[in-house]
Design a protein around this motif. Structure first.
Motif, short mmCIF file in Angstrom:
data_model
loop_
_atom_site.label_atom_id
_atom_site.label_comp_id
_atom_site.label_asym_id
_atom_site.label_seq_id
_atom_site.Cartn_x
_atom_site.Cartn_y
_atom_site.Cartn_z
N VAL A 140 0.58 -1.27 0.36
CA VAL A 140 -0.01 -0.11 -0.04
C VAL A 140 1.00 1.26 0.15
CG1 VAL A 140 -1.57 1.33 1.46
CG2 VAL A 140 -2.01 -1.35 1.24
N VAL A 150 -9.25 -4.61 -1.69
CA VAL A 150 -8.71 -3.57 -1.92
C VAL A 150 -8.85 -3.79 -2.91
CG1 VAL A 150 -6.77 -4.27 -4.29
CG2 VAL A 150 -6.69 -5.89 -2.71
N ASN A 160 -7.83 1.19 -1.80
CA ASN A 160 -7.15 2.08 -2.94
C ASN A 160 -8.41 3.09 -2.40
OD1 ASN A 160 -5.59 2.94 -5.26
ND2 ASN A 160 -7.51 2.61 -6.68
N ALA A 166 -2.18 0.24 -4.36
CA ALA A 166 -2.52 -0.63 -3.33
C ALA A 166 -2.38 -2.01 -3.87
CB ALA A 166 -3.73 -1.01 -2.48
N ALA A 211 -6.12 3.03 6.17
CA ALA A 211 -5.76 1.93 5.20
C ALA A 211 -6.01 0.73 6.02
CB ALA A 211 -4.92 1.67 3.94
#
Length: 223
Positions: A150, A200, A204, A212, A161
């Motif tokens: 990431v 994911v 992102n 990502a 995140a």
């Protein structure tokens, strides 16, 4: 000394002990079991690059070993010479997967057993080994590990995140963290739930996350 006396020797006399029928039967069984080993290898392969050449070499190895053992068992002198000849041979082919060693020894063992005349042992043993390998290949003892990378702009984006990751995966461990002028790069090993990778996209979409990346890899891992 006549022409026939020149070629009359123990070597030529031993040729009369050769049985074409036994050789054909042995080679046929070696071919069938070799193809069976090839199919098991193809079915249980879990590496990155599948090699058809290696699979076909298993068939050839079974045939060649059978032929060699048949010759060795028929002549004691020949067996001693064969041991000496093979002792100077060196093979440097790279083994890419640990399981390839199992299939190589399996093919060699089949050739030795068939060459020694124990065809039922080769057939029954190969069937049992094949079933065991297929069963173990289908069993999933642990979840598939992934590497998740990431790219974050700042610390706030990093925390958000990681929050999304923690809620979406079964387990994660931060492996590395790189901080530079362009931002923060996190690398984590994760275990996903039911092979779901939609998280994911959500990571992102977090503000401050510029990218990502999810990568799977093979190997043995400790839970």
């Amino acid at each position: 000394m006549t022409f026939s006396d020149i070629f009359k020797s123990s070597f030529l006399e031993s040729v009369t002990e050769f049985s074409a029928v036994d050789t054909l039967i042995g080679l046929c069984f070696a071919l069938v079991i070799g193809l069976f080993i090839f199919l098991i290898y193809k079915k249980t392969f879990s590496g990155i690059m599948y090699s058809t050449g290696f699979g076909m070499s298993l068939v050839g190895l079974s045939l060649v070993t059978t032929l060699v053992i048949m010759a060795v068992t028929s002549n004691v002198v020949l067996s001693l010479g064969m041991v000496g000849a093979l002792s100077i041979v060196r093979f440097r082919a790279a083994i890419k997967e640990p399981m390839e060693i199992v299939f190589l020894f399996w093919a060699i063992a089949v050739g030795i057993v068939i060459g020694a005349g124990m065809i039922p042992l080769a057939v029954i043993g190969s069937v049992i080994i094949g079933i065991i390998l297929v069963v173990f290949a289908r069993c999933k003892f642990s979840s598939t590990p992934y590497i998740f990378i990431v790219n974050c702009a700042d610390e706030n984006a990093e925390k958000e995140a990681l929050g999304v990751i923690g809620k979406s995966v079964a387990k994660y461990i931060v492996k590395s963290k790189t901080v530079n002028a362009s931002g923060i790069e996190l690398t984590a090993e994760i275990r996903v739930k039911d092979d779901a990778t939609s998280f994911v996209n959500r990571v992102n979409e977090v503000g401050g996350v510029s990218g990502a990346t999810l990568v799977t890899f093979n190997g043995e891992y400790m839970s």
